[in-house]
Design a protein around this motif. Sequence first.
Motif: not given
Length: 116
Positions: A11-17, A107-112
């Motif tokens: 979650f944190l990595v996706a939020l940072l992205v 393998g991450v997404g982009a939260f937001g």
Amino acid sequence: MVPVVGSLVAFLVALLVGGAAIHISATVVADVDDYSHAIVTALVGAIAWALTSWIPLVGPIIALVAWIWVINWRYPGGWANAAAIGFVAWLSALAILFVLNSVLRFGVGAFGIPGA
């Protein structure tokens, strides 16, 4: 305990992205250079998307308008500027995710960022 930590890190990595994508676009479009502001915008935008996207038939359209409204509320320049920030953020997120997922295999997404 480990799955919770892994989920929190993802979650944190996706939020940072997502914050990085909004930061890049806000810097280019609105000349606003504040990464922490972009992270909060990504978080609030994701909440606005989640609260509206479930509505049958028109949910995705309402969610997109709500997401752009959040950007309009957080950055100067009006609706056209907010839509431009959103579009450039989406393109930026795709580029960041391409590097992270294809090259580095994170393998991450982009939260937001909707659709990224």
